[in-house]
Structures are given as structure tokens and as C-alpha cells.
Design an enzyme around this catalytic site. Structure first.
Site, PDB file in Angstrom:
ATOM      1  N   GLU A  37       0.947  -1.025   0.024  1.00  0.00           N
ATOM      2  CA  GLU A  37       0.001   0.202  -0.064  1.00  0.00           C
ATOM      3  C   GLU A  37       0.883   1.087  -0.112  1.00  0.00           C
ATOM      4  O   GLU A  37       1.897   1.800   0.802  1.00  0.00           O
ATOM      5  CB  GLU A  37      -1.041   0.419   1.139  1.00  0.00           C
ATOM      6  CG  GLU A  37      -2.406   1.547   1.004  1.00  0.00           C
ATOM      7  CD  GLU A  37      -2.571   1.029   2.379  1.00  0.00           C
ATOM      8  OE1 GLU A  37      -2.562   0.950   3.611  1.00  0.00           O
ATOM      9  OE2 GLU A  37      -3.415   2.206   3.118  1.00  0.00           O
ATOM     10  N   ARG A 264       5.483 -13.031   9.535  1.00  0.00           N
ATOM     11  CA  ARG A 264       6.024 -12.072   8.836  1.00  0.00           C
ATOM     12  C   ARG A 264       6.923 -11.584   9.703  1.00  0.00           C
ATOM     13  O   ARG A 264       7.671 -12.974  11.024  1.00  0.00           O
ATOM     14  CB  ARG A 264       4.807 -10.396   9.473  1.00  0.00           C
ATOM     15  CG  ARG A 264       4.824 -10.204  11.188  1.00  0.00           C
ATOM     16  CD  ARG A 264       4.064  -9.512  10.958  1.00  0.00           C
ATOM     17  NE  ARG A 264       2.939  -8.743  10.221  1.00  0.00           N
ATOM     18  CZ  ARG A 264       3.071  -7.858   8.958  1.00  0.00           C
ATOM     19  NH1 ARG A 264       4.084  -6.391   9.592  1.00  0.00           N
ATOM     20  NH2 ARG A 264       2.011  -7.521   8.541  1.00  0.00           N
ATOM     21  N   LYS A 274       4.941   0.976   9.379  1.00  0.00           N
ATOM     22  CA  LYS A 274       4.746   2.217   8.822  1.00  0.00           C
ATOM     23  C   LYS A 274       4.475   2.945   9.321  1.00  0.00           C
ATOM     24  O   LYS A 274       4.404   4.101   9.574  1.00  0.00           O
ATOM     25  CB  LYS A 274       4.050   1.358   6.963  1.00  0.00           C
ATOM     26  CG  LYS A 274       4.674   0.727   6.175  1.00  0.00           C
ATOM     27  CD  LYS A 274       4.309   0.807   4.790  1.00  0.00           C
ATOM     28  CE  LYS A 274       2.912   0.056   5.050  1.00  0.00           C
ATOM     29  NZ  LYS A 274       2.342   0.239   3.655  1.00  0.00           N
TER      30      LYS A 274
HETATM   31  P1  ATP Z   1       3.324  -2.457   8.005  1.00  0.00           P
HETATM   32  O1  ATP Z   1       2.055  -3.097   8.900  1.00  0.00           O
HETATM   33  O2  ATP Z   1       4.622  -1.853   8.110  1.00  0.00           O
HETATM   34  O3  ATP Z   1       2.263  -1.075   7.452  1.00  0.00           O
HETATM   35  P2  ATP Z   1       1.515  -3.877   5.737  1.00  0.00           P
HETATM   36  O4  ATP Z   1       1.377  -4.755   5.873  1.00  0.00           O
HETATM   37  O5  ATP Z   1       0.649  -2.635   6.138  1.00  0.00           O
HETATM   38  O6  ATP Z   1       2.849  -3.206   6.279  1.00  0.00           O
HETATM   39  P3  ATP Z   1       1.823  -3.319   3.293  1.00  0.00           P
HETATM   40  O7  ATP Z   1       1.933  -2.473   1.794  1.00  0.00           O
HETATM   41  O8  ATP Z   1       0.355  -3.503   3.000  1.00  0.00           O
HETATM   42  O9  ATP Z   1       2.162  -3.015   4.337  1.00  0.00           O
HETATM   43  O10 ATP Z   1       2.575  -4.620   2.664  1.00  0.00           O
HETATM   44  C1  ATP Z   1       2.735  -5.446   1.058  1.00  0.00           C
HETATM   45  C2  ATP Z   1       3.245  -6.395   1.266  1.00  0.00           C
HETATM   46  O11 ATP Z   1       4.362  -7.163   2.341  1.00  0.00           O
HETATM   47  C3  ATP Z   1       1.974  -7.511   2.438  1.00  0.00           C
HETATM   48  O12 ATP Z   1       1.838  -9.143   0.995  1.00  0.00           O
HETATM   49  C4  ATP Z   1       2.618  -7.878   3.404  1.00  0.00           C
HETATM   50  O13 ATP Z   1       2.249  -8.885   4.261  1.00  0.00           O
HETATM   51  C5  ATP Z   1       4.073  -8.002   3.226  1.00  0.00           C
HETATM   52  N1  ATP Z   1       4.648  -7.504   4.976  1.00  0.00           N
HETATM   53  C6  ATP Z   1       4.664  -6.091   5.384  1.00  0.00           C
HETATM   54  N2  ATP Z   1       5.793  -6.491   6.466  1.00  0.00           N
HETATM   55  C7  ATP Z   1       6.049  -7.207   5.969  1.00  0.00           C
HETATM   56  C8  ATP Z   1       6.901  -8.205   7.556  1.00  0.00           C
HETATM   57  N3  ATP Z   1       7.203  -7.384   8.532  1.00  0.00           N
HETATM   58  N4  ATP Z   1       7.801  -9.084   7.162  1.00  0.00           N
HETATM   59  C9  ATP Z   1       6.924  -9.820   5.897  1.00  0.00           C
HETATM   60  N5  ATP Z   1       6.324  -8.902   4.568  1.00  0.00           N
HETATM   61  C10 ATP Z   1       5.837  -8.292   5.041  1.00  0.00           C
HETATM   62 MG    MG Z   2      -1.504  -2.968   4.848  1.00  0.00          MG
END
Ligand code: ATP
Ligand code: MG
Length: 560
Positions: A37, A264, A274
Site C-alpha cells: 500500500e 512476517r 509503517k
Molecule cells: P505495516 O504493518 O508495516 O504497516 P503492511 O503490511 O501494512 O505493513 P503493506 O504495504 O500492506 O504493508 O505490505 C505489502 C506486503 O509486504 C504485504 O504482502 C505484506 O504482507 C508484506 N509485509 C509487510 N510487513 C512485513 C513483514 N514484517 N514481514 C514480511 N512481509 C511483510
Molecule cells: Mg497493510
């Protein structure tokens, strides 16, 4: 920890893929995607997901999309889109065709929403958000039907079209899927599909004032792109039945993207959401998203991490099915390992003390040859100037040293790296008793590389005082001084910010470092790995400390 060559066994995702390939599923192809995102900069957790998705595509001759999940115009920006593209490419990956955007599918998603309404599988709910939440029930208690649940199709369709036309204010109504208010899976209890947001979108502008929810977008986006293996983190496991439910209502093909969940990445001494990283940036607690202390990819890059080190790290930690925490020292190990091979050794003195070599001729300069990297002969050698006035590190001298101190002390000898053996003859102090300079003599018979057989225990780095340049050095340390800054009930993560995470000093560096370019890597001998910062100007280098070398001296001194 397994080295690459030893990692012969497949991880559980590779096993699934190989099975699919063997059975001829998806016509024997592998098509993955990385779906961020664009609401912030990517962090090391995303790097793991990138390495996994693009890595599997590489491994199986498949394809991988970069897809922006841009369904929430409130938090999304073009700046983030650009930083994400840059980071993925910097890691060494290339997406298939053009980047994809969930917003490219807004028309199709809208049509599908109407389709669901027409078959009685979606309805407009005019209750307040609080009311709807109160009716949701709990995991052990079924929810209550909304009084709007059984409106007529015509009614629903009219309202939805009016919603789209901008007739209502935010929060006045939403579109919900009509699934099952008694489902043990809370996500199936008539989830929201569309909400009203009078916000311009970074790509569709003012075209829409209703936006689909992530859950009504993600599975369909995978479907539209022909994704075969949709990898996501564990928290999405409970969303999977809903994604499938939506696809079952709107498609009549057999093909389904196969969702596989993995744990994760969590790192010790780090926060990785984020939202929290944005807070650090917005409150000025760090100097932007690419502050070298940030766990963002852009921060790690500026800190001096290489793409290879991050890819190796990602390989090494593998993929797990259960959440765990990886020690941040594993990340630090990966960069040291990579930089050990790649970075030229140079000399810089961070906390200088002056030496005058009393028996060395006034005004003379010798250019001494020194090799650039003992790990890699192909990196060649260079010359460094030597003269009567030298700087060494202040803590490489002790007036009253412990027994195993092999550095400089009164009456003791050391070798100056790639130069001569010197002996400390006299300590000069100022009125306050602070050491001002050291008077030494050198042994002209001991020039390095000229067959001298005389050996001394200690070798020090140094720079010639008249030739040295001033370099700004930013000594970074971990941003948090707690192993789990986010894991305290009684304290906010910001309470654990390390007050000593950045110290800026002026060092004396050898003249070859005068004109460096951003991201050039070096090992400052005996100190650590450093990288040139983008703030460097011609003749005015700025260095970021990537990681210190392990300081074996400190240990010896402690033992005494
Ligand atoms: P955050 O929780 O840090 O805000 P998010 O999951 O909301 O991150 P996205 O932009 O939705 O961020 O993530 C993009 C991709 O990266 C998704 O497929 C998510 O599952 C993966 N991802 C995010 N954080 C991690 C992590 N700590 N380890 C592995 N994959 C991750
Ligand atoms: Mg997300």
C-alpha cells in the site's frame, strides 16, 4: 544458520509450488506479486516479502507483479509510489511490464459490486459505524442482522448509484456483503465492501467518491492479474475464506489464486510498522524516511547496506509458518560479511592525537604503497603519504597500560600500518595535564614491504597530519535501546529511543578520500564499515558508519 550452498531442502512454499508444477496446475507457471500500500516507505519486513515473491518468480522462471494496493486515498501519495519502485529495483528485482495498481480495477470492482447487489448478495446499510460494530457480535457470539439487510435489490442499486454520484456525505451509508452474521469467522459477518470518501485519489483524481475496501479488492486483483501463488503474512489467513467467497460470487472460472500465508519478519531492537515509522518521521525524531537509523530500505541503503546483504539476510532467515523474532545482529552480520569482500580498506582517525617523529626529516614526504583489500587482490593497491607529523587514535595510546596492551605506550613500539615501526619516547602535556602530543622515533630499517624482519605485536592505523583531510563522520548506533520497544504495556515505543543513536564528529582521513561519491563503501581499518553519504561535497566527504568492526581491544582492556 545455513549457508546458501547448504540450503538444499525446500521451504514450505517451494514445496507447494513444486507440487503445483508437478500436477500441471496453472499450466505449469508461477506468477507472484508484491502488493504494497503506498502509504509509507518500505521497511526490512517488506524486503523479505519482495525477496520472497520476486525470488520465487526467478527461481521458477515465472513472473512477479509490483502492485500498489491503493484503495485508501486518505493516506496514499505519489512520493511513496516512487520510493517503493526505487527500493524494489535497488534490491535488484524487476517487475513484469508496468507496475499495476488496484485503482486500475476500480471500474471492474464497481461492476462486480453491482453484480453482487443484483443477485441479493450485497446491501446498503445506513446505520452508524458504532451501530454496525455493536451488531458484529464476538467470536463466540453470533452477530445481529442489520435492519437494512433485507432491502430490495432495486433500493440497494439506487442507493449505491447515488453513493457513487456523490449524493451523500461520508459515513452516511456503506455497501456490505451479505454473507453470514453468524459465521465463526468475524470477517464473514457482512463485511464492508465500499465506503464514501470525498477525497481525491493520487491516480484517479476526483473520479470517485466511493472506494472499495482492501478485502473487496485484494483477491480480485490477484484474480485479474492471473496470480498463481498469492503470498501474504499470517494475519490474512482469516481473510482467505472471504476472498474466495467474493470470487465465487463474481466469476465462473475454476481458476483461483492460491493464497499461502507465512510469518512476517520481526527484528529485535526495531519497530516495523509503517504507522510508527511515519510517526518518527512526522515528529522529527529521525531525519526523514531515509535516516540511516531507520529500518526502511532507503534508510538501510543510506546507512551503507548493499542489496546483496539484504538478499542474503532474507535467504538466511527463510520462511516460517509461525511468528518469531530475528535478532538484529543477523542483519548486521550479513552486511559485515558482504562488505568484508567488497570494501577497500582505508585509514581514518576518528579521535586524533598527534605524533611527531623526531628523527624523521623535516618537510619530507614518502608515498607508501598499501593494498586495498587483503580479501581480494584484484582490488589492487594505492599509495598513502607519510611524513614527520602523524595522527593516531587517542585510545591507541595509554600512559599507564595494562599488561596485554599491545598498542602505543611510553617506551613501547608499534608498527604503523604499511609504514614503519615507531617508539614512544616522550609524552607532551598542556598546563591542565592533558596529553597534547607524543614524541616518537622511527626505525628507518623497518619500512613495510622492504624485507624488514623485525616484528612488534601491535599495528596501528594512522594518517599523515599535513596531508590529512577533515571528514564529517556520522556515528550511528541502534535507534532503540530496548530489544522489544513495541512490547511494553506501560510504555510507548518512543520511550526507548536511544539518545546516543547519532554522534557527529570530525575525523582526519587519508587524502584518497577527498572526492568520494555517495554510497561508496569503505572499511576504516580497525574501526568499522563506513559509506559515503549523499551530503558529501567535492573535497568535503561525509561518512555514515554502517557497522563497527568488533572491537577486540575494548575487551582486552576490560580484562586488564
Ligand atoms: P505495516 O504493518 O508495516 O504497516 P503492511 O503490511 O501494512 O505493513 P503493506 O504495504 O500492506 O504493508 O505490505 C505489502 C506486503 O509486504 C504485504 O504482502 C505484506 O504482507 C508484506 N509485509 C509487510 N510487513 C512485513 C513483514 N514484517 N514481514 C514480511 N512481509 C511483510
Ligand atoms: Mg497493510
Amino acid at each position: 544458520m545455513l549457508e546458501n550452498e547448504e540450503r538444499k531442502s525446500l521451504n514450505f512454499i517451494e514445496n507447494i509450488i513444486e507440487e503445483d508444477l508437478k500436477e500441471g496446475n496453472n499450466k505449469g507457471t508461477v506468477y507472484t506479486r508484491f502488493p504494497p500500500e503506498p502509504n509509507g516507505y518500505l521497511h526490512i519486513g517488506h524486503a523479505k516479502s519482495i525477496c520472497l515473491n520476486f525470488g520465487l518468480a526467478e527461481e521458477y522462471n515465472g513472473k512477479c507483479n509490483l502492485r500498489f494496493d491503493d484503495t485508501n486515498p486518505e493516506k496514499e501519495e505519489e512520493e511513496y509510489v516512487n520510493s517503493i519502485k526505487k527500493d524494489v529495483q535497488w534490491l535488484g528485482f524487476q517487475w513484469e511490464d508496468e507496475p499495476k495498481y488496484a485503482s486500475d480495477y476500480f471500474d471492474q470492482l464497481y461492476d462486480w459490486a453491482e453484480k453482487l447487489i443484483k443477485v441479493g448478495k450485497a446491501y446498503i446499510d445506513e446505520q452508524s459505524a458504532e451501530k454496525i460494530a455493536a451488531q458484529k457480535g464476538t467470536p463466540t457470539e453470533p452477530g445481529k442482522d442489520s435492519p437494512f439487510r433485507n432491502r430490495s435489490v432495486e433500493d440497494n442499486l439506487n442507493s449505491f448509484r447515488e453513493m457513487k454520484a456523490g449524493k451523500f456525505m461520508e459515513g452516511e451509508m456503506i455497501l456490505r456483503a451479505k454473507v453470514d452474521m453468524a459465521s465463526p469467522n468475524m470477517h464473514m459477518r457482512d463485511p464492508i465492501m465500499y465506503r464514501i470518501m470525498h477525497k481525491a485519489h493520487h491516480r484517479t483524481g476526483d473520479k470517485w467518491c466511493i472506494y472499495p475496501m482492501y478485502d473487496f479488492t485484494h483477491g480480485q486483483s490477484d484474480y485479474l492479474e492471473g496470480i498463481t501463488h498469492s503470498l501474504c503474512t499470517l494475519e490474512f489467513e482469516v481473510h482467505r475464506p472471504l476472498y474466495n467467497w467474493f470470487l465465487d460470487q463474481i466469476t465462473d472460472t475454476e481458476y483461483r489464486p492460491r493464497q499461502i500465508e507465512f510469518a512476517r519478519l520481526n527484528l529485535s531492537y526495531t519497530v516495523m510498522s509503517k504507522r510508527k515509522l511515519l510517526e518518527l518521521v512526522k515528529k522529527g525524531l529521525v531525519n526523514g524516511w531515509d535516516d540511516p537509523r531507520m529500518p526502511t530500505i532507503s534508510g538501510l541503503r543510506r546507512r551503507g547496506y548493499t542489496p546483496e546483504s539484504i538478499r542474503n539476510f532474507s535467504d538466511r532467515i527463510g520462511v516460517a509458518k509461525r511468528d518469531n523474532v530475528i535478532d538484529v545482529s543477523m542483519l548486521e552480520y550479513s552486511i559485515k560479511e558482504d562488505l568484508n569482500k567488497k570494501s577497500p580498506r582505508v585509514m581514518a582517525v576518528l579521535d586524533p592525537i598527534k605524533i611527531i617523529i623526531t628523527n624523521y626529516p623535516e618537510g619530507k614526504t614518502e608515498n607508501l604503497e598499501t593494498i586495498n583489500n587483503p580479501e581480494d587482490e584484484s582490488m589492487g593497491s594505492r599509495t598513502i603519504p607519510f611524513s614527520k607529523d602523524i595522527y593516531i587514535e587517542r585510545n591507541d595510546f595509554m600512559e599507564d597500560p595494562p599488561r596485554k596492551f599491545f598498542r602505543l605506550a611510553p617506551g613501547k613500539e608499534v608498527r604503523l600500518k604499511s609504514a614503519y615501526i615507531i617508539k614512544c619516547e616522550e609524552v607532551i602535556k598542556d598546563e591542565k595535564g592533558n596529553i597534547k602530543e607524543l614524541l616518537c622515533t622511527y626505525d628507518p630499517e623497518t619500512r613495510s614491504g622492504e624485507g624488514s624482519t623485525r616484528k612488534v605485536k601491535g599495528t596501528l592505523h594512522w594518517v599523515s597530519a599535513p596531508h590529512a583531510i577533515n571528514a564529517e563522520v556520522r556515528l550511528y548506533d541502534r535507534l532503540f535501546n530496548d530489544e522489544d520497544p513495541d512490547g511494553h504495556k506501560d510504555k510507548n515505543f518512543k520511550a526507548f529511543l536511544n539518545p546516543d543513536s547519532l554522534k557527529i564528529i570530525t575525523a582526519k582521513a587519508e587524502p584518497s578520500l577527498k572526492d568520494i561519491k555517495a554510497l561508496d563503501h569503505f572499511q576504516f581499518q580497525r574501526i568499522g564499515y563506513f559509506c559515503a553519504d549523499q551530503d558529501s561535497l567535492p573535497g568535503k566527504p561525509v561518512f555514515n558508519r554502517t557497522v563497527p568492526l568488533r572491537d577486540s581491544w575494548a575487551k582486552l582492556v576490560k580484562k586488564g
